[in-house]
Design a protein around this motif. Structure first.
Motif, PDB file in Angstrom:
ATOM      1  N   HIS A   1       1.841  -2.936  -5.049  1.00 52.66           N
ATOM      2  CA  HIS A   1       1.764  -3.823  -6.132  1.00 52.66           C
ATOM      3  C   HIS A   1       1.220  -4.987  -5.331  1.00 52.66           C
ATOM      4  O   HIS A   1       0.533  -5.933  -5.759  1.00 52.66           O
ATOM      5  N   ARG A   2       1.896  -5.347  -4.366  1.00 49.18           N
ATOM      6  CA  ARG A   2       1.415  -6.825  -3.593  1.00 49.18           C
ATOM      7  C   ARG A   2       0.082  -6.624  -3.100  1.00 49.18           C
ATOM      8  O   ARG A   2      -0.789  -7.583  -3.277  1.00 49.18           O
TER       9      ARG A   2
ATOM     10  N   GLU B   1       4.561  -0.171 -13.107  1.00 44.67           N
ATOM     11  CA  GLU B   1       5.521  -0.559 -12.331  1.00 44.67           C
ATOM     12  C   GLU B   1       6.607   0.294 -11.955  1.00 44.67           C
ATOM     13  O   GLU B   1       7.206   0.328 -10.897  1.00 44.67           O
TER      14      GLU B   1
ATOM     15  N   LEU C   1       4.353   2.209  -8.954  1.00 46.72           N
ATOM     16  CA  LEU C   1       3.918   1.585  -7.979  1.00 46.72           C
ATOM     17  C   LEU C   1       4.794   1.099  -6.926  1.00 46.72           C
ATOM     18  O   LEU C   1       5.913   0.375  -7.503  1.00 46.72           O
ATOM     19  N   THR C   2       4.827   1.238  -5.804  1.00 43.95           N
ATOM     20  CA  THR C   2       5.947   0.516  -4.820  1.00 43.95           C
ATOM     21  C   THR C   2       5.647  -1.011  -4.757  1.00 43.95           C
ATOM     22  O   THR C   2       4.651  -1.419  -4.863  1.00 43.95           O
ATOM     23  N   VAL C   3       6.659  -1.855  -4.295  1.00 43.64           N
ATOM     24  CA  VAL C   3       6.413  -3.076  -4.304  1.00 43.64           C
ATOM     25  C   VAL C   3       5.321  -3.434  -3.406  1.00 43.64           C
ATOM     26  O   VAL C   3       4.529  -4.535  -3.535  1.00 43.64           O
ATOM     27  N   ALA C   4       5.116  -2.760  -2.232  1.00 41.71           N
ATOM     28  CA  ALA C   4       4.282  -3.054  -1.372  1.00 41.71           C
ATOM     29  C   ALA C   4       2.809  -2.871  -1.833  1.00 41.71           C
ATOM     30  O   ALA C   4       1.810  -3.763  -1.461  1.00 41.71           O
TER      31      ALA C   4
ATOM     32  N   GLU D   1      10.399  -2.166   0.839  1.00 43.31           N
ATOM     33  CA  GLU D   1       9.349  -2.698  -0.246  1.00 43.31           C
ATOM     34  C   GLU D   1       8.173  -1.481  -0.307  1.00 43.31           C
ATOM     35  O   GLU D   1       7.453  -1.322  -1.366  1.00 43.31           O
ATOM     36  N   HIS D   2       8.078  -0.714   0.713  1.00 46.43           N
ATOM     37  CA  HIS D   2       6.916   0.330   0.937  1.00 46.43           C
ATOM     38  C   HIS D   2       7.573   1.497   0.164  1.00 46.43           C
ATOM     39  O   HIS D   2       6.979   2.621   0.008  1.00 46.43           O
TER      40      HIS D   2
ATOM     41  N   LEU E   1      10.399   1.328  -2.612  1.00 43.42           N
ATOM     42  CA  LEU E   1      11.151   0.964  -3.703  1.00 43.42           C
ATOM     43  C   LEU E   1       9.708   0.731  -4.887  1.00 43.42           C
ATOM     44  O   LEU E   1       8.938   0.103  -4.561  1.00 43.42           O
ATOM     45  N   THR E   2       9.942   1.167  -6.039  1.00 39.34           N
ATOM     46  CA  THR E   2       9.076   0.845  -7.027  1.00 39.34           C
ATOM     47  C   THR E   2       9.231  -0.656  -7.664  1.00 39.34           C
ATOM     48  O   THR E   2      10.249  -1.231  -7.347  1.00 39.34           O
ATOM     49  N   VAL E   3       8.168  -1.132  -8.173  1.00 37.19           N
ATOM     50  CA  VAL E   3       8.357  -2.432  -8.816  1.00 37.19           C
ATOM     51  C   VAL E   3       9.548  -2.459  -9.646  1.00 37.19           C
ATOM     52  O   VAL E   3      10.391  -3.648  -9.690  1.00 37.19           O
ATOM     53  N   ALA E   4       9.874  -1.487 -10.462  1.00 33.77           N
ATOM     54  CA  ALA E   4      10.510  -1.540 -11.683  1.00 33.77           C
ATOM     55  C   ALA E   4      12.041  -1.455 -11.060  1.00 33.77           C
ATOM     56  O   ALA E   4      13.015  -2.123 -11.371  1.00 33.77           O
TER      57      ALA E   4
END
Lengths: 368, 368
Positions: free
Chosen positions: A113-114, A105, A108-111, B105-106, B108-111
């Motif tokens: 991860h989604r 985490e 990985l980016t939020v995108a 979101e593309h 930023l990391t999840v963390a």
């Protein structure tokens, strides 16, 4: 070498299983290389429920500098261009029957991860955290040997520069020349952007070279490193240009040297990270330099140039044997310049002779 | 220049508000630079509810290559080392009374996304998506002027290389020499890792230079670019080493040249991205080269070397005027080598003379 990578993956799998995940998806390039032997562009490593896979967008490159994928590992190359290996890996692990997979985490980016979540809706995504980074802290002798060769290359490149005429040349040209010499001597490439700082810029950590030319009477500080088989080391030295250093230059140099030596001598297995930092910081502070110091005295090196541990005032943890770190205190006086001295060393028990210095260029104050 | 950055931020704010967010937090470095004039390391730009802020971990660097923060923008430097400017910005925007902020979101990391969420629990995090990347596609004349200067620098560096002796030198040395020449001529630095490919490596897109030496009879393909005031351009050429090219070399060169010309000539405002790609791909396909081609014929350039649009078979969208793109088809024959020809051009209406070629080095097949 295959056994090495397989053993590393076994250790990670144990941590993963202890955390409740049957599978792990490693995406950070240095982590992939550590566990798989190579990290082709955008590749991810899947520690699967039934099988481990290196999932790649492009076929692995065969050049030695890029490493070679562990032969016991199956390599899966995506058939369509533009696909994300992490998403494909999630699909594959779900097909293996896993119900959860731990992902990085912090990488990985939020995108992404989604996208991983949507390709396999039944798959629970857990957090692998810095588990691989933690495994990477203590090096084996093969890894240390790569760092040692990298340090020799950096020493050679720096030594040759010292034999050339420096006055009148710009920081940018000297940096480019050092990088060329690193490659000449067999480096994969520079370990990071070479820093050359003259006059008022000298002593600044990570100074990006400018068009300023070297002048008589300047401090010249240089920081460079070689990458060798993926492993990155670092050396930094400060010199004085001209025949005789000024008194303030000698005093400042002696002070930073004393701080650097104090931190080097504190590198023993079991020493707290913060104590190494404070060994250097205390020497500088006693002489009145407390403000404007670098936030850290050193850091781990390996497949990345800035790894755990951080040798800093608030760092938690203790050194182990076989951890390579930099020791790089410095002082910069705004408008005048300053001194940085930076070595890469490996923590060793006293019975083995204490810390092993990899970067052996002299730390006497040379007048060039 | 201030008005330019303020106008860009106004456009973004309008998009944001239309999407239901009063504020935006931009973290991707090229996007920050586009909107703020500079992107110090780890800095984020906050389009706040009441005020815009550049939130930095370190004070902005004053070197011209790094840009200069827009003077109408308040710069906020974190007081404690190691803090995340994105987290600090979320705290600041919540204090301004915003109830939601759009984030990238593309990027930023999840963390990091989670850390932003936890510092301001009442703040809803929306997705800004590629809004800033979309604004960046069409360039103003100031931006195009930076690309034009970068292209001149790359042309000069390449021209000088062609006047030197090439046989016997390695790919790595030639690449380093090109990068040195880019800097000599005023580039901030190379726009990307310079590629030099000889013999069987020639024609490979993005080939990383090896220790292979240039030999008589080789194809030599070179791809380089300069960064100038942050803007990145690209040029690629293929040459033949020795007095007379072989028949297969002339045929292959003429074919790739025809494909590249077809794509260049299709660069008009309103042309579909995929039609530019197919213009080149059709020429290569008619000669039997369909497999193993690069997945794209070109791409946008600007503050990053690989931007939207992608000129590829599945790309959706149409070219606008003032969009700079590369056109870079190639053919590689495994074991023998190949040809790539790569220009940076700006899409212009026919009334203005059609596509503007920025990289003007000859595309005749030179025998060196």
């Amino acid at each position: 070498m295959s056994e090495v990578y397989a053993a590393r993956r076994t250790r990670l799998r144990e941590r993963c299983n202890a955390g409740g995940s049957a599978a792990a998806l490693v995406s950070r390039a240095a982590n992939v290389r550590y566990l798989a032997g190579a990290a082709p562009r955008d590749a991810v490593l899947l520690l699967g429920k039934r099988e481990d896979l290196l999932v790649c967008a492009v076929p692995p490159d065969e050049r030695p500098a890029e490493g070679r994928p562990d032969e016991t590992l199956r390599v899966h190359v995506l058939s369509s261009p533009g696909g994300d290996p992490a998403v494909a890996a999630a699909d594959l692990v779900a097909a293996q029957g896993a119900d959860s997979v731990a992902v990085e985490e912090h990488h990985l980016t939020v995108a992404r991860h989604r996208a991983i979540g949507s390709v396999a809706p039944g798959l629970r995504l857990a957090d692998l955290g810095g588990a691989v980074e933690q495994l990477r802290v203590v090096k084996d002798e093969e890894e240390i040997s790569c760092l040692r060769i990298g340090a020799e290359i950096a020493d050679q490149a720096l030594g040759e520069l010292l034999e050339s005429i420096l006055v009148g040349r710009t920081e940018r040209h000297l940096a480019l020349e050092l990088e060329r010499r690193l490659v000449d001597h067999g480096a994969d490439g520079p370990a990071f952007a070479t820093s050359v700082a003259t006059g008022p810029n000298s002593g600044l950590r990570g100074h990006a070279p400018t068009d300023r030319r070297v002048e008589e009477g300047d401090f010249l500080s240089v920081c460079l490193g070689a990458t060798y088989h993926g492993y990155r080391c670092e050396i930094g030295r400060t010199f004085v240009i001209g025949t005789s250093p000024a008194d303030w230059q000698i005093e400042l140099y002696d002070l930073v040297f004393a701080a650097q030596r104090a931190a080097r001598e504190s590198l023993t297995p079991g020493a707290a990270y913060r104590d190494v930092d404070s060994a250097a910081r205390h020497v500088l502070g006693s002489a009145g330099y407390r403000e404007g110091l670098s936030p850290l005295t050193g850091h781990g090196v390996g497949l990345e140039i800035d790894e755990d541990p951080q040798l800093a005032p608030a760092a938690m943890g203790k050194l182990d044997a076989c951890v390579p770190v930099t020791v790089e205190p410095g002082v910069h006086l705004p408008g005048r310049g300053g001194v940085r001295i930076d070595d890469t060393l490996v923590v060793r028990p006293e019975a083995d002779g204490g810390p092993e210095l990899l970067t052996i260029t002299t730390k006497e104050l040379l007048a060039l």
